[in-house]
Design a protein around this motif. Sequence first.
Motif, short mmCIF file in Angstrom:
data_model
loop_
_atom_site.label_atom_id
_atom_site.label_comp_id
_atom_site.label_asym_id
_atom_site.label_seq_id
_atom_site.Cartn_x
_atom_site.Cartn_y
_atom_site.Cartn_z
N HIS A 395 -5.03 2.88 0.27
CA HIS A 395 -5.69 3.41 1.47
C HIS A 395 -5.36 4.89 1.66
O HIS A 395 -5.59 5.71 0.77
N SER A 396 -4.77 5.25 2.81
CA SER A 396 -4.52 6.66 3.13
C SER A 396 -3.37 7.26 2.33
O SER A 396 -3.26 8.47 2.20
N THR A 397 -2.50 6.43 1.81
CA THR A 397 -1.37 6.91 1.02
C THR A 397 -1.83 7.26 -0.39
O THR A 397 -2.50 6.48 -1.04
N GLU A 398 -1.48 8.48 -0.83
CA GLU A 398 -1.88 8.91 -2.17
C GLU A 398 -1.13 8.08 -3.21
O GLU A 398 0.10 8.02 -3.20
N PRO A 399 -1.83 7.42 -4.11
CA PRO A 399 -1.15 6.58 -5.10
C PRO A 399 -0.37 7.43 -6.11
O PRO A 399 -0.77 8.55 -6.44
N PRO A 400 0.73 6.93 -6.60
CA PRO A 400 1.51 7.66 -7.61
C PRO A 400 0.85 7.56 -8.98
O PRO A 400 -0.02 6.72 -9.20
N HIS A 433 3.40 1.97 4.16
CA HIS A 433 4.03 3.27 4.29
C HIS A 433 4.91 3.53 3.06
O HIS A 433 5.09 2.64 2.23
N SER A 434 5.45 4.73 2.97
CA SER A 434 6.33 5.11 1.87
C SER A 434 7.39 6.07 2.38
O SER A 434 7.25 6.66 3.44
#
Length: 795
Positions: A395-400, A433-434
């Motif tokens: 979603h909104s978190t940029e994937p690694p 979250h991260s």
Amino acid sequence: MASSSNGNADGEESAMEAAIQRQLQPLIERINTLEQALKAKDDQIVVLTAAVANLSRNVSTTSAAPAKGNKPVPVTASTERERTAMKSKKDLTPASNTMPSAVPPVPVSPVAAKARPSTSKPAPAKRPVVAEDKPKPVRPKTAEPVPVTRESSRGSMADDGIRATFGRQQTLVFSPTNFQPASDAAAAPQESLQLDYVHGYNGKNGRHNLHFPDDQHIVYSIAGLGVVHDVANNTQQFFSEHNEDVLCLTVNKAKRVAATGQLDPKGAQTPYVCVWDLDETKQRARLYYHEKGVIGVSFSPDGSKLVTIGDDAQHSLAVWSWEEAVGKETSADPKKRPSPIAPLATGQADKERVLGVEWDPHSTDTLRFVTYGVRHIKLWTLRDTSLTSERVIFHSTEPPKAVACAVYHPNGSLLAGADNGSVYVVTGKEVTHSFKAHEGTVSEIVVNDDGTFWTFGFDGNMTLWSATNEMVRTVSVNNQTEIKVRSADICNGKAVVGSTNDTIYLVDLLTSTSSVVNSGHFGEVWGLAVHPSLPVIATAAEDKVLRCFDSISRAPLEGKYISFEQKARAVDFHPNGSHIAVGFADGSVRVVNFETFQVEKEMHDAKETVDAIKYSADGSLLAAGSWDQKIYLYTVADGYSKSHVLTGNTSSVTHLVFSADSKYVLSNSKDTSILFWEVSSGKRVNRPSTLRDIAWDRWTAVMGWPVIGIWNGEYDLTDVNGCAQNNSGTLLAIGDDFGLVKLFKYPSCVPKAAFKAYTGHSAHVTNIRFAHDDAYVFSTGGNDSAVFQWKVVRS
């Protein structure tokens, strides 16, 4: 018009001929060069033949008559078998190793060394196992080996030689005068080898391959082995049923079993998974399914299920009820699917590279596990034989770019460590979250029973977090050295940490102190030497490190470690143990004081890699053989001043041996040349037969009369890398390109002599030496970067 057409055709034909001529010109020049080289060889033969003929004219008819001692050398058939077949537990029944008293002994130089008495009766070797006398070839070859034949020039027996085959090329060698091989010369030796210890850990390309099943033992992989290491006693047990690199490892504490997956052995064989017992290191089951290697394994919480991941394009996935395979034989035919059972369920993990798999230890009604890797996390559910999966959404978190590890938390969430130093928290199938955990990749996460967890990173730190993801404290794994953590596990207040520099650390979580459990090299190890009077070996590797190990304590020697700026390729001890000479890839040579372990002298004469380095028996000279086809002689007493440059080789120099009286030196080169020089003058000895009765100091060359028997018909020129005679002159050990350590009788002067072979190295064995008291054999590895210590077991 016809005339014009013919003119155009003639022009096109001329242009074509010119183009063809331009293309052929380099080939013609190459042929001319080869013809000139061949003519030079022919000229040498003509000169030698003329000299022999001149000598034969001066020899009486009686002395020229053939003697009974010059019958053809008997040939004993003994060839290789496939490395996987080495796992058979059939031992050789070696013949007697005695030689008739009437036969003149082979000239060998005794090395003065105090033999260390054995305090206990050696246990019988359990693994690695012994090759059979007539094994199957390692790889098929079309050409048949050329038998060794004895030659006599124009009736003269003074220069009769043996035309021996080394790597399919024939070279003339000379046996001692009137030498006759013993009747059992072709038999395998009565002595055998038992693997005692391995220095090193697969931290370069292994992942999650270090486990702490109890507070006494750690389990990890190195080369083709699974290792159970007793931390308190610094002893090891080995699982050696693999025939290639072990790529992955997992442990189930409840059932006290481990599972290991391996690299593809190529050929008709396929990679496989072994399930084995931790206490006795015996195989319980072997499973075949994947095609190009097995890169991930994980047990279900109760240990009854095992999931495996393949290294094929789709990253095949299989779930096994592995205990059903216990006691069932696998097919001997590798072309048949030899697995004794079929997988319970199968699937495809992902098209992107998969870096690991982990079961959910908290699931009860259904079995869940996660796979992860480059740009993906995938959640799997197993119900009976039905397997389903779904991808994690960021979603909104940029994937690694890559997820390097993932574990389940007691609260039901999933913690995933990534290459950007962040930990991603997955709830359901979404990243909620991260948080930033490390500078560099988060390579491992270990969750405690109370919900707190440790993260380990490429910054060399391990950090404790609360159950609510708040930082508690950070511990440096090693304050003195910058390291990258590859794998880790925790047990009873201690952490075991494996690094990318192939070192294992034990960290006390209460005091935040660490110690080294096992350490080796992280580059190919080519340099190997033994101290002349102490239980010490020196190793030099392409990781640019020179270091020493104690064979009694099985540990690195404190303070005997030095890092250089160039890759190290060769090493030797001075006969009095005071100096260590090291040859480097840039052509330089450095002399290190053994006591201070500081560089005392540097030489920069060779233009290419120094691949062979050797002190003379009396310690007065140092010889350095280079890929620039020259040998550089240095006078030790004059501060290692250069005395001579020995020329004549037409290929890279690979091995050197001095005579026992230090008057001569011989070399091997990559084109099978065996050349000799007089060290006082630097002149080449053009008649090698004149040195046939010279005693040589600890034979370490791969070509020559004493090692005819090590070359079977399957070896190419470069397949034998290292060779060593023991100090008592009765045994010969070699290391080859197929990961084998072999033990022969010395001299091995009968073609294709029988041997005992041992596995463990997963790739080419680069070098080999006997201990100063002949109690051990040491071997070094290429791709596995390992240093093996083998105990010599006497019948």
